[in-house]
Design a protein around this motif. Structure first.
Motif, short mmCIF file in Angstrom:
data_model
loop_
_atom_site.label_atom_id
_atom_site.label_comp_id
_atom_site.label_asym_id
_atom_site.label_seq_id
_atom_site.Cartn_x
_atom_site.Cartn_y
_atom_site.Cartn_z
N VAL A 85 0.78 -1.19 0.12
CA VAL A 85 -0.08 0.00 0.00
C VAL A 85 0.71 1.27 0.18
N PRO A 86 0.64 2.25 -1.01
CA PRO A 86 1.66 3.43 -0.84
C PRO A 86 1.16 4.08 0.22
N ARG A 87 2.04 4.95 0.84
CA ARG A 87 1.87 5.78 1.73
C ARG A 87 2.18 7.28 1.71
N GLN A 88 1.43 7.49 0.25
CA GLN A 88 1.30 9.29 -0.02
C GLN A 88 0.20 9.18 -0.78
N VAL A 89 -0.25 10.50 -0.76
CA VAL A 89 -1.66 10.78 -1.37
C VAL A 89 -1.62 10.70 -2.86
N GLN A 90 -2.69 10.12 -3.43
CA GLN A 90 -2.85 10.37 -4.90
C GLN A 90 -4.15 10.88 -5.14
N VAL A 91 -4.16 12.29 -5.85
CA VAL A 91 -5.18 13.07 -5.88
C VAL A 91 -5.05 13.56 -7.31
N THR A 92 -6.21 14.14 -7.61
CA THR A 92 -6.40 14.79 -8.93
C THR A 92 -5.48 16.00 -9.33
N PRO A 93 -4.51 16.24 -10.12
CA PRO A 93 -3.73 17.44 -10.01
C PRO A 93 -4.62 18.85 -10.15
N THR A 125 -11.91 20.84 0.44
CA THR A 125 -13.08 21.50 0.75
C THR A 125 -14.00 21.24 -0.80
N ARG A 126 -13.19 21.45 -1.90
CA ARG A 126 -13.99 21.54 -3.01
C ARG A 126 -14.29 20.02 -3.53
N THR A 127 -13.48 19.36 -3.60
CA THR A 127 -13.39 17.94 -4.18
C THR A 127 -13.65 16.89 -2.92
N ARG A 128 -13.30 17.14 -2.00
CA ARG A 128 -13.58 16.40 -0.54
C ARG A 128 -12.32 15.23 -0.49
N GLU A 129 -11.48 15.51 -1.46
CA GLU A 129 -10.34 14.35 -1.51
C GLU A 129 -9.42 14.63 -0.22
N ILE A 130 -8.89 13.44 0.20
CA ILE A 130 -7.75 13.65 1.25
C ILE A 130 -6.43 14.03 0.77
N VAL A 131 -5.71 15.04 1.04
CA VAL A 131 -4.86 15.62 0.24
C VAL A 131 -3.37 15.62 1.05
N GLY A 132 -3.45 14.93 2.33
CA GLY A 132 -2.41 14.77 3.27
C GLY A 132 -2.87 13.91 4.32
N CYS A 133 -1.57 12.88 4.98
CA CYS A 133 -2.01 12.28 5.90
C CYS A 133 -0.87 11.44 6.48
N PRO A 134 -0.26 12.14 7.50
CA PRO A 134 1.08 11.41 8.32
C PRO A 134 0.27 10.81 9.63
N TYR A 229 -11.01 5.55 -0.92
CA TYR A 229 -12.02 7.03 -0.63
C TYR A 229 -11.69 7.88 -1.89
N ASN A 230 -10.19 8.11 -1.94
CA ASN A 230 -10.11 9.09 -3.05
C ASN A 230 -10.43 8.55 -4.36
N GLU A 231 -10.20 7.37 -4.75
CA GLU A 231 -10.54 6.68 -6.06
C GLU A 231 -11.81 6.95 -6.26
N GLN A 232 -12.80 6.66 -5.24
CA GLN A 232 -14.29 6.61 -5.42
C GLN A 232 -14.67 8.45 -5.81
N ILE A 233 -13.93 9.42 -5.16
CA ILE A 233 -13.90 10.64 -5.22
C ILE A 233 -13.74 11.10 -6.66
N ARG A 234 -12.58 10.59 -7.25
CA ARG A 234 -12.19 10.77 -8.65
C ARG A 234 -13.19 10.18 -9.55
N LEU A 235 -13.74 9.03 -9.39
CA LEU A 235 -14.77 8.66 -10.22
C LEU A 235 -16.00 9.24 -10.21
N LEU A 237 -16.18 12.54 -9.78
CA LEU A 237 -15.62 13.75 -10.49
C LEU A 237 -15.67 13.61 -11.85
N SER A 238 -15.33 12.30 -12.29
CA SER A 238 -15.12 12.16 -13.62
C SER A 238 -16.54 11.95 -14.26
N ASN A 239 -17.54 11.44 -13.69
CA ASN A 239 -18.82 11.37 -14.24
C ASN A 239 -19.76 12.34 -14.17
N CYS A 240 -19.30 13.60 -13.54
CA CYS A 240 -20.05 14.95 -13.72
C CYS A 240 -19.93 15.66 -14.84
#
Length: 240
Positions: A85-93, A125-134, A229-235, A237-240
């Protein structure tokens, strides 16, 4: 009888296994095997089901009982999965511009309640993505790690809302950081995600018997859900 590897019927007996079963050997490919083996590789559908259940509030013992698996085998499978499991965030640019982030910290423990592990979270707050987590202690070093764990565009541009915990004030840029109370609603999204995390990751449920005994697995289980969770958010966003 045919070889399970190459299908040849040129088979010879080759002693017995440690459990006393007759062992056979294929003369063509050299594969050794027994008739009607007790151990069989898990089917992909079975492991896919396990992967989905790991994202729900179900302890490993419950998964083992529900799927009729050996708990030791399941623990080994989970250990292997969590190592990857990667230990860094993966978000839309995001382009540089107006960005707003809410931050909060979530209490958890490993093995016993004396070994506290705080989950620090930053949410767009706009996309609801988690963009950081230590994950660590509750010091300003962990607050600094939270800021550094975000993508560069957030570190440079984002306006940040937190509670009044002193560690935030010590490390976040004063011109873009605002400490606010819950009554303002300016940290409501991250507080709601904290609740989601506790509802979906069994080892974070309060007064749970499913607590982590290994720090690496504790961290990986949290990251595993965050990536999902972030993957579901990206899906969405892509369907909007």
């Amino acid at each position: 009888m045919r070889c399970p590897n190459c299908g040849s019927d040129d088979i010879m007996k080759n002693g017995t296994t440690r459990r006393g079963k007759q062992n056979y050997k294929c003369r063509d490919c050299g594969r050794q095997f027994v008739e009607n083996p007790q151990w069989k590789p898990r089917e992909k559908d079975s492991t896919a089901m396990i992967d989905r259940l790991l994202l729900e509030k179900i302890p490993l013992g419950g998964i083992a009982r529900g799927l009729k698996l050996s708990e030791s085998w399941l623990q080994g499978y989970v250990n292997q999965c969590y190592e990857e499991v990667p230990r860094q965030v993966q978000v839309t640019p995001k382009p540089k511009g107006a960005l707003t982030v809410q931050m909060d910290e979530l209490w958890s423990f490993v093995d016993d309640k004396g070994n506290k592990q705080w989950v620090w979270l930053a949410l767009d707050t706009r996309t609801r993505e988690i963009v950081g987590c230590p994950i660590g202690d509750r010091s300003k070093d962990s607050a600094l790690a939270l800021g550094q764990s975000m993508p560069g565009v957030y570190r440079q541009c984002a306006v940040i809302y937190t509670d009044y915990w002193d560690a935030y004030k010590a490390v976040l840029p004063s011109n873009r950081h605002y400490a606010v109370g819950k009554e303002t609603g300016l940290t409501s999204y991250i507080e709601r995600f904290n609740n989601t995390l506790r509802q979906r990751v069994s080892r974070l449920v309060r007064k749970t018997l499913s607590f982590s005994k290994k720090l690496d697995n504790h961290i990986a289980a949290i990251w595993n859900f965050i990536h999902h969770y972030n993957e579901q958010i990206r899906l969405q966003l892509s369907n909007c």
